[in-house]
Design a protein around this motif. Structure first.
Motif, PDB file in Angstrom:
ATOM      1  N   ASN A 279       0.859  -1.171   0.000  1.00 37.03           N
ATOM      2  CA  ASN A 279       0.000   0.000   0.000  1.00 37.03           C
ATOM      3  C   ASN A 279       0.903   1.230   0.000  1.00 37.03           C
ATOM      4  OD1 ASN A 279      -1.546   2.275   0.983  1.00 37.03           O
ATOM      5  ND2 ASN A 279      -3.125   0.821   1.613  1.00 37.03           N
ATOM      6  N   THR A 280       0.868   1.994  -1.073  1.00 33.56           N
ATOM      7  CA  THR A 280       1.799   3.109  -1.227  1.00 33.56           C
ATOM      8  C   THR A 280       1.510   4.269  -0.277  1.00 33.56           C
ATOM      9  OG1 THR A 280       0.439   4.023  -3.010  1.00 33.56           O
ATOM     10  CG2 THR A 280       2.256   2.552  -3.639  1.00 33.56           C
ATOM     11  N   GLU A 281       0.309   4.294   0.297  1.00 36.05           N
ATOM     12  CA  GLU A 281      -0.031   5.387   1.212  1.00 36.05           C
ATOM     13  C   GLU A 281       0.545   5.168   2.605  1.00 36.05           C
ATOM     14  OE1 GLU A 281      -4.260   5.855   1.202  1.00 36.05           O
ATOM     15  OE2 GLU A 281      -4.279   6.850  -0.767  1.00 36.05           O
ATOM     16  N   TYR A 282       0.817   3.922   2.964  1.00 35.33           N
ATOM     17  CA  TYR A 282       1.236   3.622   4.340  1.00 35.33           C
ATOM     18  C   TYR A 282       2.615   2.967   4.439  1.00 35.33           C
ATOM     19  CZ  TYR A 282      -3.711   4.438   5.342  1.00 35.33           C
ATOM     20  OH  TYR A 282      -4.961   4.994   5.445  1.00 35.33           O
ATOM     21  N   THR A 283       3.289   2.793   3.326  1.00 29.80           N
ATOM     22  CA  THR A 283       4.603   2.152   3.365  1.00 29.80           C
ATOM     23  C   THR A 283       5.626   2.975   2.595  1.00 29.80           C
ATOM     24  OG1 THR A 283       4.199   0.828   1.377  1.00 29.80           O
ATOM     25  CG2 THR A 283       3.577  -0.147   3.503  1.00 29.80           C
ATOM     26  N   LYS A 284       6.860   2.748   2.926  1.00 31.29           N
ATOM     27  CA  LYS A 284       7.961   3.372   2.196  1.00 31.29           C
ATOM     28  C   LYS A 284       8.287   2.537   0.965  1.00 31.29           C
ATOM     29  CE  LYS A 284      11.110   0.831   5.217  1.00 31.29           C
ATOM     30  NZ  LYS A 284      12.053   0.929   6.344  1.00 31.29           N
ATOM     31  N   ALA A 285       8.878   3.175  -0.030  1.00 32.61           N
ATOM     32  CA  ALA A 285       9.308   2.442  -1.218  1.00 32.61           C
ATOM     33  C   ALA A 285      10.399   1.450  -0.826  1.00 32.61           C
ATOM     34  CB  ALA A 285       9.833   3.413  -2.276  1.00 32.61           C
ATOM     35  N   SER A 286      10.383   0.288  -1.471  1.00 30.65           N
ATOM     36  CA  SER A 286      11.381  -0.733  -1.143  1.00 30.65           C
ATOM     37  C   SER A 286      11.728  -1.543  -2.377  1.00 30.65           C
ATOM     38  CB  SER A 286      10.850  -1.664  -0.053  1.00 30.65           C
ATOM     39  OG  SER A 286      11.796  -2.687   0.224  1.00 30.65           O
ATOM     40  N   ASP A 287      13.000  -1.833  -2.520  1.00 28.42           N
ATOM     41  CA  ASP A 287      13.471  -2.677  -3.615  1.00 28.42           C
ATOM     42  C   ASP A 287      13.977  -4.006  -3.063  1.00 28.42           C
ATOM     43  OD1 ASP A 287      14.064  -3.266  -6.307  1.00 28.42           O
ATOM     44  OD2 ASP A 287      16.172  -2.749  -5.994  1.00 28.42           O
ATOM     45  N   SER A 288      13.520  -4.376  -1.871  1.00 31.15           N
ATOM     46  CA  SER A 288      14.003  -5.595  -1.240  1.00 31.15           C
ATOM     47  C   SER A 288      12.872  -6.275  -0.472  1.00 31.15           C
ATOM     48  CB  SER A 288      15.148  -5.271  -0.275  1.00 31.15           C
ATOM     49  OG  SER A 288      15.502  -6.417   0.494  1.00 31.15           O
ATOM     50  N   TRP A 289      12.982  -7.600  -0.370  1.00 27.95           N
ATOM     51  CA  TRP A 289      12.057  -8.354   0.467  1.00 27.95           C
ATOM     52  C   TRP A 289      12.258  -8.031   1.941  1.00 27.95           C
ATOM     53  CZ3 TRP A 289       7.949 -10.425  -1.589  1.00 27.95           C
ATOM     54  CH2 TRP A 289       7.983 -10.932  -2.895  1.00 27.95           C
ATOM     55  N   ASP A 290      13.279  -7.227   2.260  1.00 32.70           N
ATOM     56  CA  ASP A 290      13.509  -6.797   3.641  1.00 32.70           C
ATOM     57  C   ASP A 290      12.250  -6.214   4.270  1.00 32.70           C
ATOM     58  OD1 ASP A 290      16.193  -7.468   3.762  1.00 32.70           O
ATOM     59  OD2 ASP A 290      16.895  -5.484   3.168  1.00 32.70           O
ATOM     60  N   ILE A 291      11.462  -5.534   3.471  1.00 36.13           N
ATOM     61  CA  ILE A 291      10.299  -4.832   3.991  1.00 36.13           C
ATOM     62  C   ILE A 291       9.299  -5.782   4.643  1.00 36.13           C
ATOM     63  CG2 ILE A 291       8.973  -4.921   1.837  1.00 36.13           C
ATOM     64  CD1 ILE A 291       8.012  -2.066   2.436  1.00 36.13           C
ATOM     65  N   MET A 292       9.302  -7.042   4.210  1.00 35.80           N
ATOM     66  CA  MET A 292       8.400  -8.022   4.810  1.00 35.80           C
ATOM     67  C   MET A 292       8.781  -8.344   6.254  1.00 35.80           C
ATOM     68  SD  MET A 292       5.985  -8.998   2.656  1.00 35.80           S
ATOM     69  CE  MET A 292       5.484 -10.657   3.130  1.00 35.80           C
ATOM     70  N   PHE A 293      10.017  -8.011   6.630  1.00 23.84           N
ATOM     71  CA  PHE A 293      10.515  -8.330   7.968  1.00 23.84           C
ATOM     72  C   PHE A 293      10.814  -7.070   8.777  1.00 23.84           C
ATOM     73  CE2 PHE A 293      11.983 -11.534   4.835  1.00 23.84           C
ATOM     74  CZ  PHE A 293      11.199 -12.598   5.254  1.00 23.84           C
ATOM     75  N   ASP A 294      10.348  -5.936   8.281  1.00 26.90           N
ATOM     76  CA  ASP A 294      10.591  -4.651   8.929  1.00 26.90           C
ATOM     77  C   ASP A 294       9.643  -4.499  10.125  1.00 26.90           C
ATOM     78  OD1 ASP A 294      10.737  -1.918   9.645  1.00 26.90           O
ATOM     79  OD2 ASP A 294      11.231  -1.351   7.587  1.00 26.90           O
ATOM     80  N   GLU A 295      10.210  -4.210  11.304  1.00 20.69           N
ATOM     81  CA  GLU A 295       9.414  -4.053  12.529  1.00 20.69           C
ATOM     82  C   GLU A 295       8.327  -2.985  12.380  1.00 20.69           C
ATOM     83  OE1 GLU A 295       9.274  -5.161  15.826  1.00 20.69           O
ATOM     84  OE2 GLU A 295      10.391  -6.937  15.212  1.00 20.69           O
ATOM     85  N   GLN A 296       8.547  -2.042  11.488  1.00 16.48           N
ATOM     86  CA  GLN A 296       7.579  -0.966  11.279  1.00 16.48           C
ATOM     87  C   GLN A 296       6.228  -1.507  10.817  1.00 16.48           C
ATOM     88  OE1 GLN A 296       9.085   2.052   8.658  1.00 16.48           O
ATOM     89  NE2 GLN A 296       7.149   3.182   8.572  1.00 16.48           N
ATOM     90  N   TYR A 297       6.270  -2.711  10.199  1.00 17.52           N
ATOM     91  CA  TYR A 297       5.028  -3.285   9.653  1.00 17.52           C
ATOM     92  C   TYR A 297       4.635  -4.562  10.399  1.00 17.52           C
ATOM     93  CZ  TYR A 297       6.523   0.033   6.166  1.00 17.52           C
ATOM     94  OH  TYR A 297       6.936   1.183   5.547  1.00 17.52           O
ATOM     95  N   LYS A 298       4.916  -4.569  11.680  1.00 15.72           N
ATOM     96  CA  LYS A 298       4.542  -5.702  12.523  1.00 15.72           C
ATOM     97  C   LYS A 298       3.034  -5.900  12.501  1.00 15.72           C
ATOM     98  CE  LYS A 298       5.135  -7.482  17.240  1.00 15.72           C
ATOM     99  NZ  LYS A 298       5.691  -7.187  18.584  1.00 15.72           N
ATOM    100  N   GLU A 299       2.623  -7.154  12.258  1.00 17.07           N
ATOM    101  CA  GLU A 299       1.218  -7.555  12.154  1.00 17.07           C
ATOM    102  C   GLU A 299       0.507  -6.897  10.973  1.00 17.07           C
ATOM    103  OE1 GLU A 299      -0.824  -7.053  15.852  1.00 17.07           O
ATOM    104  OE2 GLU A 299       0.402  -8.535  16.889  1.00 17.07           O
ATOM    105  N   LEU A 300       1.278  -6.443   9.989  1.00 17.63           N
ATOM    106  CA  LEU A 300       0.687  -5.785   8.818  1.00 17.63           C
ATOM    107  C   LEU A 300       1.137  -6.439   7.522  1.00 17.63           C
ATOM    108  CD1 LEU A 300       1.093  -2.066   9.975  1.00 17.63           C
ATOM    109  CD2 LEU A 300      -1.056  -3.342   9.776  1.00 17.63           C
ATOM    110  N   THR A 301       1.661  -7.661   7.603  1.00 16.46           N
ATOM    111  CA  THR A 301       2.101  -8.377   6.407  1.00 16.46           C
ATOM    112  C   THR A 301       1.317  -9.680   6.255  1.00 16.46           C
ATOM    113  OG1 THR A 301       3.821  -9.737   7.437  1.00 16.46           O
ATOM    114  CG2 THR A 301       4.424  -7.488   6.813  1.00 16.46           C
TER     115      THR A 301
END
Length: 366
Positions: free
Chosen positions: A151-173
């Motif tokens: 969701n581009t409104e609530y997440t930062k741009a990412s070129d890595s699967w790292d974002i799936m493990f980012d604490e910022q999106y806990k319980e949001l993946t």
């Protein structure tokens, strides 16, 4: 790994409403030498009716479509017909290609008879997954792949699967466990398609368990594991999740419906499948089949129409110039991202299925 044929079938059903005119199925008559007929077995919404109408008008060749919804059924039909097939062209996914070839059901493709062969997109022209022993067996049509969806409104741009493990999106993946386990293996630098692990059970098990343990460790990131494309769509619509691994079809539908969704392929890569049109061995109307394939590749507008109807990315060059902005966002990717797709292989699938299935159950239970 779960059978992604079911995932594709579900995606096609989900995209059925309002996506264009269907290629009306016809009854394919018994095989006979009919130079003015071409018999095609394919999936719903793959061949635009407008193209069929124009091809029949230009060539006088009647196009008869038989719809299929399963690779196994298609294989069994061809195998039963033996040396007297009723079909000239069939639609095969890359990971099933060797099964058809080893059973002598497909003829090597004579690309010299397809004048528009050079109009395929660079990422698909001469695709290795369609070649065996130096021979090409299919015209690439449409591709589906597992992408990073956010969701581009609530997440930062990412070129890595790292974002799936980012604490910022806990319980949001969210993700399909069996599919994302393979991607996690690729993310960790191992072989999630198990092609290189043939005869290397211990190495394969170690790589599988490493990915399994990583997903268990990062389980707090996950809002919910899902199975069907409609589930991940609903979670995005409800804003229950912001980031997910998802197949391109469901993601494309969200974008086309106007939701703030981006689909991309991270730098670590992903997996996908490629549909191709293949000429049947002993095809009763081979000349007509080659004329059909050549005409199909003649214009990016045809590839664009196929994408609009199916929701999959086209293998034809120039399609991005035909689609509008929303369609491009939903159904095309930059070439450098397309190059990151590793198409599923048929090699060593039993090991892969056994290990992925076991590890997936352990992730869910962990």
């Amino acid at each position: 790994m779960r059978d992604f044929t079911q995932t594709r079938r579900s995606t096609l059903k989900m995209l059925a409403a309002g996506t264009g005119i269907l290629a009306a199925p016809s009854i394919i008559r018994p095989a006979m030498a009919q130079s003015k007929v071409v018999n095609i077995t394919t999936y719903d919404k793959f061949v635009p009716q407008s193209f069929i109408d124009q091809f029949q008008k230009d060539t006088g060749i009647e196009v008869r479509i038989r719809l299929t919804d399963d690779q196994g059924k298609q294989y069994n039909l061809l195998a039963a017909e033996g040396n007297a097939p009723s079909t000239d062209i069939v639609t095969v996914t890359g990971h099933r290609l060797s099964q058809f070839i080893t059973s002598n059901l497909l003829a090597p493709l004579d690309t010299g008879r397809i004048g528009n062969w050079n109009k395929l997109a660079p990422a698909y022209a001469g695709a290795p997954q369609l070649s065996i022993d130096g021979k090409t067996y299919g015209v690439p049509l449409l591709a589906g792949f597992e992408g990073l969806v956010r969701n581009t409104e609530y997440t930062k741009a990412s070129d890595s699967w790292d974002i799936m493990f980012d604490e910022q999106y806990k319980e949001l993946t969210s993700y399909i466990v069996s599919d994302f386990l393979s991607i996690t293996m690729k993310y960790q630098g191992t072989d999630g398609d198990y092609v290189t692990y043939e005869g290397k059970d211990a190495e394969a098990l170690a790589a599988t368990n490493k990915a399994r343990d990583y997903l268990i460790k990062n389980k707090p990131q996950v809002r919910k594991y899902y199975d069907a494309g409609s589930e991940v769509q609903q979670m995005f619509v409800n804003e229950d999740i912001y980031v997910a691994q998802a197949w391109s079809g469901p993601a494309a539908k969200l974008i086309m419906d106007g939701h703030p969704i981006e689909l991309s392929i991270p730098k670590e890569g992903t997996y996908g499948f490629l549909y191709s049109f293949n000429v049947v061995n002993n095809a009763p109307n081979a000349d007509a089949a080659y004329k059909f394939l050549d005409a199909m590749l003649s214009s990016p507008e045809i590839g664009a129409a196929m994408s609009r109807q199916s929701g999959f990315a086209s293998a034809f060059a120039g399609v991005d110039t035909v689609l509008n902005d929303k369609e491009r966002a939903a159904m095309t990717l930059p070439d450098e991202q397309l190059q990151r797709i590793q198409f599923f292989s048929s090699k060593n699938r039993k090991m892969k299925n056994d290990m992925i299935d076991k590890a997936s159950a352990e992730v869910k239970a962990g």
